[in-house]
Motif scaffolding. Structure first.
Motif, PDB file in Angstrom:
ATOM      1  N   MET A   1       0.860  -1.180   0.000  1.00  0.00           N
ATOM      2  CA  MET A   1       0.000   0.000   0.000  1.00  0.00           C
ATOM      3  C   MET A   1       0.899   1.233   0.000  1.00  0.00           C
ATOM      4  O   MET A   1       1.835   1.310   0.793  1.00  0.00           O
ATOM      5  N   VAL A   2       0.605   2.170  -0.881  1.00  0.00           N
ATOM      6  CA  VAL A   2       1.349   3.430  -0.897  1.00  0.00           C
ATOM      7  C   VAL A   2       0.330   4.569  -0.829  1.00  0.00           C
ATOM      8  O   VAL A   2      -0.656   4.572  -1.565  1.00  0.00           O
ATOM      9  N   ALA A   3       0.566   5.499   0.089  1.00  0.00           N
ATOM     10  CA  ALA A   3      -0.344   6.625   0.284  1.00  0.00           C
ATOM     11  C   ALA A   3       0.355   7.905  -0.127  1.00  0.00           C
ATOM     12  O   ALA A   3       1.498   8.163   0.254  1.00  0.00           O
ATOM     13  N   PHE A   4      -0.336   8.710  -0.931  1.00  0.00           N
ATOM     14  CA  PHE A   4       0.182   9.994  -1.377  1.00  0.00           C
ATOM     15  C   PHE A   4      -0.987  10.868  -1.792  1.00  0.00           C
ATOM     16  O   PHE A   4      -2.139  10.433  -1.746  1.00  0.00           O
ATOM     17  N   THR A   5      -0.697  12.087  -2.164  1.00  0.00           N
ATOM     18  CA  THR A   5      -1.733  12.987  -2.654  1.00  0.00           C
ATOM     19  C   THR A   5      -1.713  12.922  -4.176  1.00  0.00           C
ATOM     20  O   THR A   5      -0.669  13.116  -4.801  1.00  0.00           O
ATOM     21  N   LEU A   6      -2.862  12.639  -4.755  1.00  0.00           N
ATOM     22  CA  LEU A   6      -2.987  12.526  -6.209  1.00  0.00           C
ATOM     23  C   LEU A   6      -3.988  13.567  -6.695  1.00  0.00           C
ATOM     24  O   LEU A   6      -5.162  13.527  -6.325  1.00  0.00           O
ATOM     25  N   ASN A   7      -3.491  14.498  -7.476  1.00  0.00           N
ATOM     26  CA  ASN A   7      -4.338  15.558  -8.027  1.00  0.00           C
ATOM     27  C   ASN A   7      -5.143  16.273  -6.939  1.00  0.00           C
ATOM     28  O   ASN A   7      -6.313  16.580  -7.095  1.00  0.00           O
ATOM     29  N   GLY A   8      -4.477  16.499  -5.799  1.00  0.00           N
ATOM     30  CA  GLY A   8      -5.072  17.256  -4.705  1.00  0.00           C
ATOM     31  C   GLY A   8      -5.861  16.455  -3.698  1.00  0.00           C
ATOM     32  O   GLY A   8      -6.338  17.017  -2.714  1.00  0.00           O
ATOM     33  N   ALA A   9      -6.009  15.149  -3.905  1.00  0.00           N
ATOM     34  CA  ALA A   9      -6.787  14.321  -2.984  1.00  0.00           C
ATOM     35  C   ALA A   9      -5.925  13.178  -2.452  1.00  0.00           C
ATOM     36  O   ALA A   9      -5.129  12.600  -3.192  1.00  0.00           O
ATOM     37  N   PRO A  10      -6.089  12.829  -1.184  1.00  0.00           N
ATOM     38  CA  PRO A  10      -5.313  11.715  -0.643  1.00  0.00           C
ATOM     39  C   PRO A  10      -5.773  10.386  -1.249  1.00  0.00           C
ATOM     40  O   PRO A  10      -6.973  10.170  -1.449  1.00  0.00           O
ATOM     41  N   VAL A  11      -4.807   9.527  -1.571  1.00  0.00           N
ATOM     42  CA  VAL A  11      -5.109   8.190  -2.069  1.00  0.00           C
ATOM     43  C   VAL A  11      -4.206   7.190  -1.361  1.00  0.00           C
ATOM     44  O   VAL A  11      -3.131   7.535  -0.882  1.00  0.00           O
ATOM     45  N   ALA A  12      -4.658   5.973  -1.311  1.00  0.00           N
ATOM     46  CA  ALA A  12      -3.858   4.838  -0.834  1.00  0.00           C
ATOM     47  C   ALA A  12      -4.083   3.728  -1.850  1.00  0.00           C
ATOM     48  O   ALA A  12      -5.204   3.231  -2.000  1.00  0.00           O
ATOM     49  N   LEU A  13      -3.020   3.372  -2.567  1.00  0.00           N
ATOM     50  CA  LEU A  13      -3.141   2.395  -3.641  1.00  0.00           C
ATOM     51  C   LEU A  13      -2.394   1.125  -3.281  1.00  0.00           C
ATOM     52  O   LEU A  13      -1.265   1.169  -2.790  1.00  0.00           O
TER      53      LEU A  13
END
Length: 155
Positions: A1-13
């Motif tokens: 799982m990697v969490a970062f901000t994507l296009n202004g929104a937090p994501v966890a992929l």
């Protein structure tokens, strides 16, 4: 799982430890803007902004983006409120096949963020990593200049 901000929104992929950012974006994140071209940082079709700097998503490990901000072409604007670059590229008909444009747009956005009034040399230098075979280079230069003018705040 990697969490970062994507296009202004937090994501966890959920991605494998060796997955590239491009794989994470096109797979679990469901985006289609960044494209796979060469896989060796030679064409720029996969270019995204990582903390505001142009970065090749094809060779960047998704895990290296943990806690950071990633912006793709989808994050520049919306269909109802396009980024000035997106509007300028449409107005100048700066794309033909369009395969390279998502990378060009994010690199141009990084350029305009650091230099609101670039000359043609600066535009060419910023876009040099991008391979475009359509022959729309002059229209691309005009589009970046048009966007820069539209983004300048009157004194």
């Amino acid at each position: 799982m990697v969490a970062f901000t994507l296009n202004g929104a937090p994501v966890a992929l959920e991605v494998s430890p060796d997955a590239s950012l491009l794989h994470a974006l096109r797979g679990p994140a469901g985006l289609s803007g960044p494209r796979f071209g060469c896989g060796t940082e030679q064409c720029g079709t996969c270019m995204v902004l990582l903390d505001g700097a142009p970065s090749y998503a094809c060779t960047l490990a998704a895990s290296a983006c943990a806690g950071r901000a990633v912006t793709t072409v989808e994050g520049l604007g919306t269909p109802d409120a396009p980024h000035p670059l997106q509007a300028a590229f449409l107005a100048e008909q700066a794309g033909q096949c369009g395969y390279c444009l998502s990378g060009i747009l994010v690199s141009a956005a990084a350029l305009l963020a650091r230099d609101p009034d670039p000359d043609d040399g600066a535009i060419r230098a910023a876009l040099d990593p991008h391979l475009c075979r359509c022959g729309s280079h002059n229209r691309i230069l005009r589009a970046v200049r048009r966007a820069a003018a539209a983004m300048r705040v009157p004194a």
